[in-house]
Design a protein around this motif. Structure first.
Motif, short mmCIF file in Angstrom:
data_model
loop_
_atom_site.label_atom_id
_atom_site.label_comp_id
_atom_site.label_asym_id
_atom_site.label_seq_id
_atom_site.Cartn_x
_atom_site.Cartn_y
_atom_site.Cartn_z
N SER A 1 0.91 -0.88 -0.07
CA SER A 1 -0.19 0.28 -0.07
C SER A 1 0.66 1.12 -0.11
O SER A 1 1.35 1.53 0.89
N ASP A 2 1.01 2.39 -0.82
CA ASP A 2 1.64 3.65 -0.76
C ASP A 2 0.16 4.02 -0.46
O ASP A 2 -0.84 5.18 -0.77
N ILE B 1 2.85 0.40 3.15
CA ILE B 1 2.44 -0.70 4.00
C ILE B 1 2.67 -1.73 2.68
O ILE B 1 1.84 -2.04 2.33
N LYS B 2 3.65 -3.10 4.11
CA LYS B 2 3.28 -4.29 3.36
C LYS B 2 3.10 -5.34 4.12
O LYS B 2 3.38 -5.17 5.32
N LEU C 1 2.69 -7.42 8.95
CA LEU C 1 2.09 -5.66 8.78
C LEU C 1 3.57 -5.70 8.27
O LEU C 1 4.62 -5.27 9.90
N ASP C 2 4.09 -4.86 7.92
CA ASP C 2 5.99 -3.64 7.89
C ASP C 2 4.82 -2.56 7.51
O ASP C 2 4.71 -2.32 6.58
N PHE C 3 4.95 -2.10 8.38
CA PHE C 3 4.63 -0.57 8.28
C PHE C 3 5.65 0.51 8.22
O PHE C 3 6.49 0.58 9.29
N ASP C 4 6.14 1.34 6.96
CA ASP C 4 7.70 2.21 7.48
C ASP C 4 6.84 3.69 6.24
O ASP C 4 6.78 4.11 5.27
N TYR C 5 7.05 4.62 7.11
CA TYR C 5 7.67 6.22 7.06
C TYR C 5 8.13 6.25 5.79
O TYR C 5 9.40 5.88 6.06
#
Length: 788
Positions: free
Chosen positions: A592-593, A624-625, A648-652
């Motif tokens: 997700s972008d 988000i992957k 889930l991997d959330f990365d700014y």
């Protein structure tokens, strides 16, 4: 634990899909008669034929898992977090799917997860902890539903579908008794009034004692004792029994009446009226950190008692008083400013009702018109003592009055021997809420005792289209588009209790903030059935959440607009029924972008600080992957195993300088993650039905679920970190040979795990406090259900 399973009990025949496209497997075999049918693409489809990541659970499985409200269902849904909120947010829901959501109840803000009951959109998180009353199924759709649901649901959608009247004379009566005098009563009945008019009624009443003791600090620690020195001591408010009450109790009643009119085989009219009353103490809450010894204004008098760890009561108790005495402000520049006494009762009272009507009109064999009309209204009164201490340095008393009207129209058609299915639709929402509140905040640099009476007007207009084209026998193209136009205005009122203009916030009084925006969303999905057992799909879809004006400014500099957030999701998935349909295994992977993320800052010196802050801002962008797995193993011999796993991997990728980064060190920083976003989740369940012959059957079941650690604030820190936890439930059910009587023994939180559902960290705002909402301890219940 699972969503994608062959249900144990048959779904009513009326719900089965009679016209599957040829890309789907052939007509259902007897082993498939319990197949769940969903309507995620505006038409009835088998779950395994729907190219979307969906968790779907029927009523029988909800009962087998001892689940009674919608928040509990999320334990088995990959990358889904639904939490009942703590007392600061009233009876509302914190909802997040795939790292996208909303946890603030204020009606000025949009939910990130769409909530629907019988296709009717619920526009606020308040009152969204739905009891699972007389349901047929629950569908949880993961990923943006901008083109597939009534509202532009950016994170996903949770849909509840109640059982429709059929006139078959069926019904049930259910009763349970358990821990802390828990009493549950449920009943439903289906009547045939005439040959073409049917009625279904259902109701629930639940009561249970609370599990967090609210104690009188001055009674437990009399003035002069070690923790309550005589000089500046805290006096007892009650005397006698030191326990004032118990928070986290249950006192809930709800009912639903449906009328279904079918004057011909082409017209189906279903009218629903429902009512809910939830009158109880505040949600369970405990003080986790207390450190504000340097502020002499915490009581507003010259003998202020230091606010420190003495007021931390324990795992299942607090010293909340909902009381702040009269006094005067102690520090410049307004030393001597008078403060009035404030006092609350620590209660939460929700009263809501709604009416909806759905008309299904088959114009001809290939064309259907659907109309869904609804009106909802509720009134909420609640109080909060954020610090859970006898000093009550942050008291709040609120009344939220809401009404909303929605209208949705869909024209569904098919052609080319059902190879082409399409939908044209329109959606309209008109809502008004008024949040009347009195706030008494004594930890700020200035006195903040003010009355607010803030109306919010909001409307949404949308047009959408969906098309499903079976290009060849096994290949189907699914397209969607939606145009949305939104308006919202928020008018601030900042007065004293006597109606005079507040001297510190008066510059905000009468100010109106306006947001207008529009967005085009789209979806492209390609599904390919490799065989009767395996279907794959790939999808790109978009969604958005509308912007607005921050609803809680504490100075004119905090009247800051925020824009919409948007998301583009790329997803691939596979749905399988293997080994002669004994094993069902579904998987999805997504990227997700996520741009212009709306997050609430609780410290914002860059906007007129220091001092309180609760300011939504577009904090930045993120990638988000994630990966999701769901399985069911059903060999048909009484054994059923189900499970799920998600990562889930959330990365700014960038941060708005106004909301964080090096230029705003108190804001969002690189390496942080969105609130209520666990990296890992898993769930597992197993049951085995043992046939006892003429004495019926007995079914033991065990469920376990895990959630990794999360943060409750957008600005992550050790004070808002919530540890991960594993929970287990167990249930033993006996059924008679006719399967119309069952007796169950259930134990939830089997190993009595202590864990936190939510937390409320105000250290960044200068309050020096962190409170938390503990989950329910181990509980047992015995239930009896009779169907007829």
């Amino acid at each position: 634990m699972t969503a994608l399973f062959l249900a144990l009990s048959a779904v009513p025949a009326a719900a089965q899909d009679e016209s599957q496209p040829s890309a789907a497997p052939a007509e259902a075999t007897p082993e498939q008669e319990g197949e769940i049918v969903v309507t995620a693409q505006f038409r009835e489809q088998r779950l395994q034929d729907t190219p979307i990541a969906i968790t779907a659970v029927n009523a029988e499985m909800l009962q087998a898992r001892s689940q009674t409200n919608i928040a509990e269902v999320a334990a088995q849904a990959p990358n889904v977090t639904l939490k009942p909120q703590g007392p600061a947010f009233g009876p509302s829901l914190a909802a997040s799917i795939r790292g996208v959501g909303q946890y603030d109840f204020n009606p000025a803000l949009e939910p990130g997860v769409g909530l629907y009951v019988d296709d009717v959109y619920y526009a606020t998180l308040t009152g969204a902890i739905f009891d699972l009353l007389d349901l047929e199924r629950v569908e949880i759709l993961r990923g943006p539903q901008g083109t597939l649901a009534g509202k532009n649901s950016i994170g996903g959608a949770v849909k509840l579908f109640s059982k429709r009247p059929t006139g078959d004379g069926s019904g049930y009566v259910y009763g349970a008794y358990g821990s802390r005098n828990r009493i549950d009563l449920r009943a439903g009945a289906d009547f045939k009034l005439t040959d073409d008019l049917f009625m279904r009624v259902a109701g629930v009443a639940r009561k249970q004692g609370g599990y967090v003791d609210r104690l009188d600090f001055g009674c437990v620690n009399p003035p002069g004792s070690a923790l309550n020195p005589a000089v500046g001591g805290v006096a007892s408010l009650t005397g006698g029994d030191c326990r004032i009450t118990r928070d986290g109790d249950v006192n809930y009643q709800a009912g639903r009446v449906q009328l279904r009119y079918t004057p011909s085989d082409r017209i189906d009219i279903n009218i629903i009226a429902d009512y809910t009353n939830d009158d109880r103490n505040a949600a369970a809450s405990v003080l986790l950190l207390a450190d504000n010894t340097a502020n002499p204004n915490i009581r507003g008098n010259a003998t202020a008692v230091p606010y420190d760890s003495r007021f931390i009561c324990g795992q299942y108790c607090n010293y909340a008083s909902y009381f702040s005495p009269a006094g005067s402000w102690q520090t410049p520049p307004v030393a001597g400013y008078p403060l009035i006494e404030t006092r609350g009762d620590g209660r939460s009272k929700f009263d809501g009702w709604g009416v909806s009507g759905q008309i299904d009109f088959d114009i001809n064999d290939n064309l259907q018109l659907q109309s869904i009309t609804a009106y909802r209204q509720y009134d909420l009164d609640f109080t909060n003592d954020d610090d859970n201490s006898p000093l009550a340095i942050s008291n709040g008393f609120g009344n939220l009055d809401y009404w909303g009207f929605t209208q949705e129209l869909r024209l569904n058609g098919s052609m080319l021997d059902d190879a082409l299915n399409w939908t044209l639709g329109a959606f309209y929402l008109d809502q008004r809420s008024t949040y009347a509140t009195f706030q008494d905040i004594r930890y700020a640099p200035i006195p903040l005792q003010f009355q607010g009476d803030d109306p919010v007007n909001a409307s949404t207009k949308a047009a959408f289209a969906a098309l499903s084209w079976e290009i060849i026998d096994a290949l189907t193209l699914n397209l969607g588009a939606r145009y949305t136009d939104e308006h919202k205005d928020y008018t601030f009122s900042r007065r004293n209790r006597d109606g005079s203009l507040n001297p510190f916030l008066g510059a905000l009084d009468g100010v109106t903030g306006v947001y207008d925006g529009s967005k085009f969303d789209w979806r492209v999905n390609l599904q390919y059935r490799l065989s009767d057992e395996v279907m794959t799909y790939a999808q790109v879809s978009t969604g958005f959440k509308g912007g607005g004006i921050g609803p809680r400014p504490f100075n004119p500099a905090q009247v800051q607009p925020f824009g919409p957030e948007t998301l583009t999701a790329y997803e691939v998935g596979i749905k399988t029924d293997l080994f002669d349909r004994v094993v069902r295994l579904n998987a999805a992977a997504f990227f997700s972008d996520y741009t212009d993320i709306q997050l609430t800052l609780l410290a914002c010196p860059q906007f007129g600080g220091p001092g309180p802050c609760a300011l939504p801002q577009n904090a930045g962008d993120a990638h988000i992957k994630g990966l999701e797995l769901e399985t069911t193993i059903d060999p048909g011999n009484g054994l059923l195993v189900d499970g799920s796993l998600s990562y889930l991997d959330f990365d700014y990728t960038s941060i708005n300088p106004q909301a964080g980064g090096p230029s705003a060190p108190g804001g969002v920083q690189e390496g942080m993650i969105a609130p209520y976003t666990p990296k890992w989740k898993w769930a597992f369940g197993v049951q085995y039905e043992v046939d006892l012959g003429t004495t019926g059957s007995i079914t033991p079941r065990v469920d376990a679920s895990y959630q990794s650690d999360i943060f409750s604030n957008a600005v992550n820190g050790p004070n808002n970190h919530i540890d991960g936890y594993t929970l287990a439930n167990a249930r033993l059910t006996w059924r008679n040979p006719d399967e119309d009587l069952e007796v169950s023994l259930e134990v939830t939180n089997l190993f009595d795990k202590y864990y936190l559902l939510t937390s409320f960290d105000l250290t960044g705002a200068g309050a020096g406090l962190v409170s938390g909402q503990p989950g329910r301890p181990r509980e047992w219940a015995v239930s009896v259900k009779k169907t007829f």
